[in-house]
Enzyme design. Sequence first.
Site, PDB file in Angstrom:
ATOM      1  N   GLU A 261      -9.247  17.074  12.886  1.00 44.04           N
ATOM      2  CA  GLU A 261      -8.331  16.860  14.293  1.00 44.04           C
ATOM      3  C   GLU A 261      -8.769  18.195  14.893  1.00 44.04           C
ATOM      4  OE1 GLU A 261      -4.658  16.872  16.464  1.00 44.04           O
ATOM      5  OE2 GLU A 261      -4.378  16.164  14.549  1.00 44.04           O
ATOM      6  N   CYS A 295      -3.603  19.541  21.653  1.00 48.20           N
ATOM      7  CA  CYS A 295      -4.927  19.282  21.850  1.00 48.20           C
ATOM      8  C   CYS A 295      -5.033  17.894  22.646  1.00 48.20           C
ATOM      9  CB  CYS A 295      -5.662  19.079  20.587  1.00 48.20           C
ATOM     10  SG  CYS A 295      -5.087  18.113  19.545  1.00 48.20           S
TER      11      CYS A 295
END
Length: 492
Positions: A261, A295
Amino acid sequence: MTQSQVPQKLYIGGEWVEPEGGHYEVVSPADESVVGLAPEASRGQVAEAARAAAEAFESWSRTTPEARAAILDRAADIMQREFEPWAALAQAETGAPTGIARGMQVGVGVTRFRRYAKGALEPVERGLPPQVTEAGPMGKASVLGALEVRQPVGVVTCITSYNNPWANPAGKVAPALAMGNTVVVKPAPQDPLSVFKMAEALAEAGVPAGVVNVVNGQSVEIGEAAVDSPYVDMVSFTGSTAVGQRIAEVCGRTMKRQLMELGGKGAAIVFEDADLDAAVMGIGTTFSFYSGQICTAPTRVIVHRAVYDRLIEKLTGYLAFMKVGDPRERGTVVGPVISAAHRDRVESYVELGKKEGARIAHGGERPVVGDGGKGFYVAPTLLVDCTNDMRVVREEIFGPVVVVVPFDGDEDEAVRLANDSDFGLLSYVWSGDSARAFRVARRLRAGGVGVNTIGRNMEAPFGGFKRSGVGRDVGSYALHAYSEMQSIVWTA
């Protein structure tokens, strides 16, 4: 000796072990006080942790799903019991405002352990339709049965991010353990103390020696050792794209499984028929949620020219009521970023945006919080009149900064601008026309798209396109991520 002076030990092979590299201070982003003393492992201790995990794998992988579920549930009980002090520690380490520290850190950790206690009981076998084969060179006619079986990968190195030292490790450790894997956890060096509390909960819950190991250190070689160990079968990493690329290169040498990720630069498309108040509320979370250190934030707004000025006006008004301050104080919405170095990095991007021709509609200065001016604070900043070729539009800033790019054309232009990015984690569409919103969502090169919402369904797959990552997790997808697929075939 105060709590902040008690040196934290490593957790290796079921034992609390003195770090061979000594200790370093974990500093509060809010006031620069010392939160605690974190351990600095040696490369040899990381190797020892990986070896312990490998030795524990055979027995742990053969435990019943019910036994694994019971341990995860007991660990969640312990986390809930220690909620208050552990939430306070998480807040001190990260600088998160109180609501986020309580609800989104320890609280999410508990929820994820509960979820994967149930996940341990999900079926791992699926029967496939039998296949009839005619007689031929390979033998006589037969009917072949087949079974699809998900098996644990083995030893998983979990390298976690600094923005949430509870939710992120829990989202890796809990499903990995539920599937029968063993783990070596390497926390972010800025706020590792909370992850050791998670290890304490698992140890008290009865996890066998070696199944969970936590090593830590500021040195790059600690992370490298946790990745390149021959005992490690998979690496699960959350962090920057640049570091993820280096980890992927190392994993590729021995074909280690990866779950990555990585960075994001979430596009938020706002059409002329959008509910602008709803869009502003969603975009505004970039400023308030972990001070933009996330993010998935809608940091790159692509707005139709017809509503451009109105959206800027509403966003500016929204920002005016955002209190920047000590995260422990009532009313604080925006706390500090994680470190002085990161504060300087975010500020440098704001200056870069100005040089590139962007206009600061709000923010841009360094807030002074408290009498002493301590802490690593960044003013929520809105950069407008941007173009897609600016670095502030193309690169992940990871702070409370939103950039706004206008467009004049139709949805094709909006999609083109949104997809013109190295990243593709989460994007967003705001429109009063649901059919158009869903049509646009399907055209976006992103792992997830929010339609008129920033909300997430925590059973939906999570992960990114392009340089935003590899693989999917969350919900049952996490169980699949931490497993290998095996087929068993027999003559019926």
